[in-house]
Design a protein around this motif. Structure first.
Motif, mmCIF file in Angstrom:
data_model
loop_
_atom_site.group_PDB
_atom_site.id
_atom_site.type_symbol
_atom_site.label_atom_id
_atom_site.label_comp_id
_atom_site.label_asym_id
_atom_site.label_seq_id
_atom_site.Cartn_x
_atom_site.Cartn_y
_atom_site.Cartn_z
ATOM 1 N N PRO A 41 0.756 -1.118 0.140
ATOM 2 C CA PRO A 41 -0.117 0.022 -0.146
ATOM 3 C C PRO A 41 0.839 1.305 0.005
ATOM 4 N N CYS A 42 0.497 2.345 -0.848
ATOM 5 C CA CYS A 42 1.184 3.583 -0.728
ATOM 6 C C CYS A 42 0.644 4.644 -0.307
ATOM 7 N N PRO A 43 0.829 5.071 1.064
ATOM 8 C CA PRO A 43 0.181 6.105 1.568
ATOM 9 C C PRO A 43 0.405 7.691 0.753
ATOM 10 N N LEU A 44 1.700 7.495 0.389
ATOM 11 C CA LEU A 44 2.024 8.967 -0.316
ATOM 12 C C LEU A 44 2.895 8.773 -1.520
ATOM 13 N N LEU A 45 2.555 9.398 -2.650
ATOM 14 C CA LEU A 45 3.363 9.391 -3.795
ATOM 15 C C LEU A 45 3.575 10.877 -4.178
ATOM 16 N N VAL A 46 4.947 11.299 -4.456
ATOM 17 C CA VAL A 46 5.406 12.711 -4.686
ATOM 18 C C VAL A 46 5.947 12.450 -6.262
ATOM 19 N N ALA A 47 5.626 13.144 -6.965
ATOM 20 C CA ALA A 47 6.187 13.010 -8.528
ATOM 21 C C ALA A 47 5.805 14.180 -9.272
ATOM 22 N N THR A 48 6.624 14.240 -10.560
ATOM 23 C CA THR A 48 6.526 15.475 -11.411
ATOM 24 C C THR A 48 5.313 15.077 -12.342
ATOM 25 N N SER A 49 4.824 16.164 -12.680
ATOM 26 C CA SER A 49 3.676 16.090 -13.780
ATOM 27 C C SER A 49 4.025 15.008 -15.108
ATOM 28 N N SER A 50 5.211 14.949 -15.474
ATOM 29 C CA SER A 50 5.768 14.411 -16.671
ATOM 30 C C SER A 50 5.678 12.744 -16.096
ATOM 31 N N TRP A 51 6.124 12.397 -15.094
ATOM 32 C CA TRP A 51 6.106 11.000 -14.505
ATOM 33 C C TRP A 51 4.511 10.566 -14.460
ATOM 34 N N LEU A 52 3.708 11.312 -13.784
ATOM 35 C CA LEU A 52 2.270 11.049 -13.648
ATOM 36 C C LEU A 52 1.778 10.939 -15.017
ATOM 37 N N LEU A 53 1.905 11.723 -15.922
ATOM 38 C CA LEU A 53 1.258 11.537 -17.301
ATOM 39 C C LEU A 53 1.391 10.081 -17.881
ATOM 40 N N GLN A 54 2.669 9.480 -17.483
ATOM 41 C CA GLN A 54 3.315 8.398 -18.223
ATOM 42 C C GLN A 54 2.468 7.256 -17.614
ATOM 43 N N GLN A 55 1.971 7.288 -16.403
ATOM 44 C CA GLN A 55 1.350 6.093 -15.518
ATOM 45 C C GLN A 55 -0.203 5.847 -16.035
ATOM 46 N N ARG A 56 -0.493 4.766 -16.317
ATOM 47 C CA ARG A 56 -1.865 4.143 -16.389
ATOM 48 C C ARG A 56 -2.872 4.265 -15.136
ATOM 49 N N LYS A 57 -2.105 3.673 -13.941
ATOM 50 C CA LYS A 57 -2.825 3.355 -13.041
ATOM 51 C C LYS A 57 -1.888 3.712 -11.804
ATOM 52 N N ILE A 58 -2.390 4.596 -10.857
ATOM 53 C CA ILE A 58 -1.566 4.864 -9.463
ATOM 54 C C ILE A 58 -2.322 4.604 -8.314
ATOM 55 N N GLU A 59 -1.925 3.482 -7.696
ATOM 56 C CA GLU A 59 -2.564 3.047 -6.535
ATOM 57 C C GLU A 59 -1.963 3.765 -5.145
ATOM 58 N N ALA A 60 -2.275 5.114 -5.101
ATOM 59 C CA ALA A 60 -1.704 5.695 -3.761
ATOM 60 C C ALA A 60 -2.900 6.632 -3.317
ATOM 61 N N GLU A 61 -2.967 6.673 -1.627
ATOM 62 C CA GLU A 61 -3.812 7.300 -0.939
ATOM 63 C C GLU A 61 -3.712 8.864 -1.359
ATOM 64 N N GLU A 62 -2.593 9.351 -1.402
ATOM 65 C CA GLU A 62 -2.287 10.960 -1.656
ATOM 66 C C GLU A 62 -1.338 10.998 -2.549
ATOM 67 N N ILE A 63 -1.754 11.764 -3.636
ATOM 68 C CA ILE A 63 -0.557 12.243 -4.605
ATOM 69 C C ILE A 63 -0.330 13.594 -4.658
ATOM 70 N N ILE A 64 1.001 13.926 -4.745
ATOM 71 C CA ILE A 64 1.622 15.406 -4.838
ATOM 72 C C ILE A 64 2.228 15.400 -5.986
ATOM 73 N N GLU A 65 1.870 16.401 -6.961
ATOM 74 C CA GLU A 65 2.512 16.787 -8.040
ATOM 75 C C GLU A 65 3.690 17.964 -7.539
ATOM 76 N N VAL A 66 4.619 17.729 -7.980
ATOM 77 C CA VAL A 66 5.857 18.735 -7.668
ATOM 78 C C VAL A 66 6.639 18.949 -9.023
ATOM 79 N N THR A 67 7.462 19.963 -8.912
ATOM 80 C CA THR A 67 8.296 20.350 -9.967
ATOM 81 C C THR A 67 9.797 19.479 -9.662
ATOM 82 N N GLN A 68 10.587 19.163 -10.461
ATOM 83 C CA GLN A 68 11.936 18.468 -10.573
ATOM 84 C C GLN A 68 12.671 19.138 -9.229
ATOM 85 N N GLU A 69 12.486 20.424 -9.155
ATOM 86 C CA GLU A 69 13.473 21.252 -8.331
ATOM 87 C C GLU A 69 12.988 21.012 -6.867
#
Lengths: 250, 250
Positions: A41-69
Motif C-alpha cells: 500500500p502507498c500512503p503518499l506519492l510525490v512525482a513530477t507531472s511528466s511522470w504522472l502523465l506516463q502512468q496508467r494506474k496509480i494506487e496511492a492514497e495521496e498524490i502530490i504533484e511537484v516540480t523536479q526542483e
C-alpha cells in the motif's frame, strides 16, 4: 506543491526510529516505484507531472504533484528521478516450516545497507523467498537497502528474529555456513532445502550462531596456495554459495 | 599537527582531477594502510600516536602525528580509524599478451566505486591479476573503491584503455560476457585464459563492446520459469562467473 510538514515527514524517514513508528519506507525512481506499486500500500506519492502523465494506474492514497526542483530538495538520492513514494511496511509471519521444503538465507549482523539490498536482489534471482536476519542486522527499510534491492523487496520476505534461538528451534534442517576452515563447497553434497547463514562484514558469523552450523563450507580461492585477499565481500560470498546450490538443480 | 595546507591537500584528493594531477590516492584504516604499505610509495602518513607506537616499520616520506579529533576532521570515512595515508599511484604497462595464458576481467563503464572495489577484491580471491577498464569506468583511485578493495589493490593491476580497440587488437583470445540471451554458463566449456567482460550497472555491456564478445554466457535464475529480478548486481554477477571458471580447475 510540498508543504513544510510533508518535507519534514519524508526527510524523517531516513531514520529507522521514524520508519518503525510510522511502519513505512521510502522508495525512489521510476523503475523501483513502478515495481513496488501494487505490492505494498502507498500512503503518499510525490512525482513530477511528466511522470504522472506516463502512468496508467496509480494506487496511492495521496498524490502530490511537484516540480523536479522540489523533488530534488526532498530526495535522498544523488540523482533524483521523477518520483518518490512512501510505502507501508509489510508484516510477515515467521514460519520456520518453510525450511522443510525450501532453501532460505540467514544473516548474522550484516551491517551495510547496500550489502543487504544486494543480497535480497540475488536471493530473488535464485528463488530464495525468505531471509532471516539477526536483530543486529541493518534495517531492511533503510533507503539504501530498498534502492539496492532493485524491486526484489516485493518478492523476498525479510524477517528479524533472535537468530540463535531461531536456529535452535529447527529440527532436522541442514544449516550451512562459510568458514575459512570449512570444506570445499564444490565437492560437498548440498540439499534442496535448509538454511545458509552469512555473517557480519568484519567479524563473520558470531561464535554463538557459528556453533549451530552443522555444514561448514569453504569457497576455494585460486590458485589455492597463493596469498590473496583474506575474504570476500558478504554479498559476493552469498552469491557464489547460492549459485552453487542452484547449479546442481539446473 | 596538521597545517591548513595539509588538510586542504588531503581533502582535495576526494576529486579525481586532483588525484590525477598529483598521481596519488588516499587510503584509511589500520588494516588497509598496513596492507598497502611497502606495495606503493607513501609520500604522507597521518596517524595517531597510538597507531604509530604499534608499528615496527613505517615507510613514509613524511609522517604527521595527530590526535584522533584532528584525524576525524580530515577523514573521508564515517568511522575514522587511527591512520590515513597518501600513496603514489602505480604505473602499469598494458600487456595484452597476459591474456594468452591467464584469465582477465574487462569492465565496460562500471560506475559505482563500491562495485569496482568489490570486483577488485574478488578478482584477487580468484587469482585474476589484470582488469582492463573502459575510459568511462569509475576511477580506481576513488577513496570508496580503494576502501572496498580491502587491500586487493596491492595485487590486482587495473588498466584504463579504449576497451573496444583493446579487444579488437586481441588475436585468438576467447572473450566472454553475460547476456540475458546467452548460453547457460553451467553447460559451457570455459577456457583457462581469456577475457571476461562485465558491463555498466544500468545499461550492461555497450553495443560496440558487446559485438566483440564471442562467448555469450547466461547465469540461470531459479526456478527458470519464475518471474524474478531482471538482473544481478555487477559485482555479484562477476563473482558467480569467476567462481564458475575457477571451479573447473579445483
Amino acid at each position: 506543491m510540498l508543504s513544510k510538514n510533508k518535507i519534514k515527514y519524508i526527510r524523517s524517514l531516513e531514520l529507522k526510529k521514524n520508519r518503525k513508528e510510522e511502519q513505512v519506507f521510502l522508495a525512489e525512481g521510476h523503475k523501483l516505484v513502478e515495481d513496488l506499486m501494487g505490492h505494498f500500500p502507498c500512503p503518499l506519492l510525490v512525482a513530477t507531472s511528466s511522470w504522472l502523465l506516463q502512468q496508467r494506474k496509480i494506487e496511492a492514497e495521496e498524490i502530490i504533484e511537484v516540480t523536479q526542483e522540489e523533488l530534488d530538495k526532498v530526495s535522498l538520492q544523488k540523482a533524483p528521478q521523477g518520483v518518490l513514494a512512501v510505502f507501508k511496511q509489510p508484516q510477515y509471519e515467521l514460519q520456520p516450516e518453510v525450511l522443510k521444503h525450501s532453501l532460505c538465507l540467514a544473516l548474522d549482523d550484516v551491517q551495510d545497507p547496500g550489502n543487504l539490498g544486494t543480497i535480497i536482489r540475488l536471493a530473488d534471482w535464485f528463488g530464495i523467498e525468505h531471509i532471516f536476519c539477526s536483530m543486529g542486522t541493518v534495517d531492511v527499510y533503510n533507503p539504501k537497502t530498498i534502492q539496492a534491492t532493485m524491486g526484489a523487496i516485493a518478492r523476498v520476505k525479510v524477517h528479524y528474529c533472535d537468530l540463535s534461538l531461531f536456529i535452535k528451534s529447527l529440527k532436522n534442517i541442514p544449516v550451512y555456513g562459510t568458514f575459512l576452515d570449512g570444506e570445499n563447497i564444490y565437492g560437498k553434497s548440498l540439499s534442496a532445502n535448509g538454511l545458509i547463514v552469512m555473517g557480519n562484514e568484519g567479524k563473520g558469523v558470531s561464535p554463538e550462531v557459528g556453533g549451530l552450523i552443522n555444514k561448514r563450507l569453504y569457497i576455494p580461492n585460486y590458485p589455492v596456495d597463493r596469498t590473496t585477499s583474506e575474504s570476500l565481500n558478504v554479498a559476493v560470498a552469498t552469491a557464489i554459495v547460492c549459485a552453487e546450490f542452484r547449479r546442481r538443480m539446473c
